[in-house]
Design an enzyme around this catalytic site. Structure first.
Site, PDB file in Angstrom:
ATOM      1  N   GLU A   5       5.665   9.807   3.606  1.00 45.52           N
ATOM      2  CA  GLU A   5       5.250   8.464   3.170  1.00 45.52           C
ATOM      3  C   GLU A   5       4.530   8.540   1.835  1.00 45.52           C
ATOM      4  O   GLU A   5       3.597   9.326   1.658  1.00 45.52           O
ATOM      5  CB  GLU A   5       4.340   7.806   4.205  1.00 45.52           C
ATOM      6  N   ASP A  13       4.629   0.544   4.105  1.00 45.96           N
ATOM      7  CA  ASP A  13       4.522  -0.695   4.881  1.00 45.96           C
ATOM      8  C   ASP A  13       4.383  -1.882   3.938  1.00 45.96           C
ATOM      9  O   ASP A  13       4.641  -1.784   2.746  1.00 45.96           O
ATOM     10  CB  ASP A  13       3.347  -0.606   5.855  1.00 45.96           C
ATOM     11  N   TYR A  45      -7.438   2.574   9.226  1.00 48.11           N
ATOM     12  CA  TYR A  45      -6.592   2.990   8.103  1.00 48.11           C
ATOM     13  C   TYR A  45      -7.385   3.438   6.879  1.00 48.11           C
ATOM     14  O   TYR A  45      -7.089   4.470   6.303  1.00 48.11           O
ATOM     15  CB  TYR A  45      -5.612   1.866   7.752  1.00 48.11           C
ATOM     16  N   ASP A  57       0.793  -1.217   0.000  1.00 50.26           N
ATOM     17  CA  ASP A  57       0.000   0.000   0.000  1.00 50.26           C
ATOM     18  C   ASP A  57       0.834   1.281   0.000  1.00 50.26           C
ATOM     19  O   ASP A  57       0.600   2.191  -0.775  1.00 50.26           O
ATOM     20  CB  ASP A  57      -0.927  -0.005   1.224  1.00 50.26           C
TER      21      ASP A  57
END
Length: 527
Positions: free
Chosen positions: A500, A111, A259, A108
């Protein structure tokens, strides 16, 4: 009038003077109206003629090639023709607990989770970009790369749908996964599966996956008809499952809320039906979106932000394609509402529009959220360049934004402004696309990029998260989260809010860059 003027002899000059005065008044009135209805500098009523792709703009061509590389970095499974030196095979046992091969797909973000909801959205948006701008991608020698990355996801989605009413929507436990800092090739933590089914439905994920399958079926229709038919079969089954077994996955599976919490499934149903209409030309799917479901879920007249959670703006633009290029369908009142709302979205984006959103940085970047700030400007700019090309191809000169009107070229300029900001035209004078330009993030929040290939970490490689040294591996093509509202950016590996990247952001930037890489028109039909 001519005969009368001739009979009056000397009165001819008087009439001539009157005509001059009337003409002057008409010109003055015309200029007044123009100033009232055109609040912009470049009034290009003469649209450029639609045609095949022109020369590649090097800046966007280079950026497109780099952006596509992030998909290779995110791939799970047995890698084929791998050109990323620091990546290897991973996730090979994913799905074995259910006797399935879920080894493919993409991680994704930074991670090692496979979240089905945003991954399917990634596939849909990537498909859309290819369908609109495949010729442009090909001109830049990037079409096969884009199609290969798309197929890596759709292969996974096919395997994740083993029965008509069963879809596996997650691989890995985020709490367990996020308690480790390791390379994907060395993962040892357990990777449980989550599924939706008739008794535990997840309409939004099933519908988004149907949209992904339907749009991808169009991408592969000419090059691999068998694979295209298989994708379309899954798309139809998943849409039926989503529609007949309605229920939010966030409510039925509470652990997903942390999430990718969904705010509702109605937008995904309309999005999926719209893609199925394009893929099949079956009137049933068009009736679905213009009937009671449209009345319930479309939220006509209220622009929102296109994202992995809200598909309404995407649906409005996609259905506008029908209005632009299908004269018979364009007369439908509900389709007109979709198009009118799409225009409202565009009017909100244009900085000189009377209805322009105030959600921008001082330098003009659309800005909605601290977290993953670039998601919305990039996705919005993609919609803008698509809509501008619909206007160009259909020879539509203007859209009306209250008292002002705007051209296709102005929408394109907005899209370019957002892309240029990402590529370095910003107060930080840095590129938010890793690998592009001379200055970009050195501390991307990404496990694989942060850990040396020869390091032995086990699960607890936290020293690489905390290291004050730049990442040993460059996450080429990663679109990082982006700036704060004050346009600052803190390049820290621990600052996941800003550093990220995510796979779904990459789909949007690929679509945007493909639309800008060369000037051309879009096809009036996907088939």
């Amino acid at each position: 009038m001519g005969k009368e003027e001739k009979s009056r002899g000397g009165g001819c000059m008087g009439w001539f003077i009157v005509l001059i005065v009337v003409a002057a008044i008409a010109i003055a009135l015309g200029l007044t109206l123009k100033n009232k209805f055109h609040h912009h500098d470049n009034d290009d009523d003469d649209l450029p003629a639609p045609g095949p792709p022109g020369p590649v703009t090097q800046k966007y061509g280079d950026a497109l090639k780099i952006a596509l590389q992030f998909f290779d970095i995110q791939k799970s499974g047995k890698l084929v023709n791998n050109e990323i030196s620091w990546r290897g095979d991973s996730g090979l046992q994913d799905g074995k607990d259910a006797d399935l091969d879920l080894s493919k797909g993409m991680y994704d973000a930074g991670d090692h989770m496979k979240f089905g909801f945003p991954m399917a959205y990634t596939a849909t948006v990537l498909s859309w970009g290819i369908l609109e701008y495949g010729d442009q991608m090909n001109k830049a020698n990037q079409l096969q790369s884009a199609k290969g990355s798309l197929k890596w996801i759709t292969d996974y989605l096919i395997n994740a749908h083993p029965e008509p009413n069963v879809l596996y929507i997650q691989v890995g436990d985020p709490d367990v996964d996020h308690s480790c800092w390791d390379r994907p090739e060395g993962m040892t933590e357990k990777r449980p599966l989550i599924q939706i089914n008739a008794s535990t439905p997840g309409t939004e994920v099933a519908a988004e996956t149907a949209a992904a399958m339907a749009s991808a079926s169009l991408v592969f229709k000419s090059s691999d008809s068998t694979y295209s038919s298989l994708l379309l079969k899954h798309a139809k089954e998943l849409f039926t499952f989503a529609d007949q077994h309605r229920g939010s996955y966030s409510e039925n599976i509470p652990q997903v809320q942390k999430y990718y919490n969904s705010t509702g499934y109605g937008d995904e149903l309309l999005w999926a039906a719209s893609w199925l209409y394009h893929a099949t030309k079956d009137q049933t799917y068009l009736d679905y979106v213009i009937g009671s479901n449209g009345e319930t879920y479309a939220n006509w007249g209220s622009p929102t932000w296109f994202s992995w959670d809200d598909k309404r703006p995407g649906t409005q633009v996609l259905l506008s394609r029908v209005s632009f290029f299908d004269s018979k369908a364009a007369t439908d009142a509900s389709l007109k509402k979709y198009k009118k709302t799409a225009e409202a979205v565009m009017c909100g984006l244009l900085p000189k529009s009377p209805t322009a959103t105030s959600s921008r940085t001082k330098s003009g970047l659309i800005w909605i959220s601290d977290w993953n700030a670039l998601q919305h400007p990039v996705a919005s700019a993609f919609l803008a360049v698509v809509y501008s090309d619909y206007m160009l191809t259909s020879r539509t000169k203007k859209i009306q934004c209250d008292s002002a009107s705007f051209s296709a070229s102005e929408l394109r300029k907005f899209a370019m402004s957002q892309a240029n900001y990402v590529l370095g035209d910003n107060p930080m004078k840095m590129s938010y696309l890793v690998g592009y330009g001379d200055k970009y993030s050195q501390f991307v929040h990404h496990r694989g990029a942060s850990i040396p290939v020869d390091a032995t970490t086990g699960c607890k490689g936290w020293q690489w998260l905390e290291s004050d040294q730049p990442n040993p591996n460059i996450a080429m093509g990663a679109l990082v989260g982006g700036p704060f509202l004050n346009e600052s950016f803190v390049d820290s590996r621990n600052n996941s809010m800003q550093t990220e990247p995510s796979t779904y952001n990459s789909a949007a930037i690929v679509g945007l860059l493909s639309g800008l890489v060369t000037t051309s028109s879009v096809a009036a039909s996907f088939t």
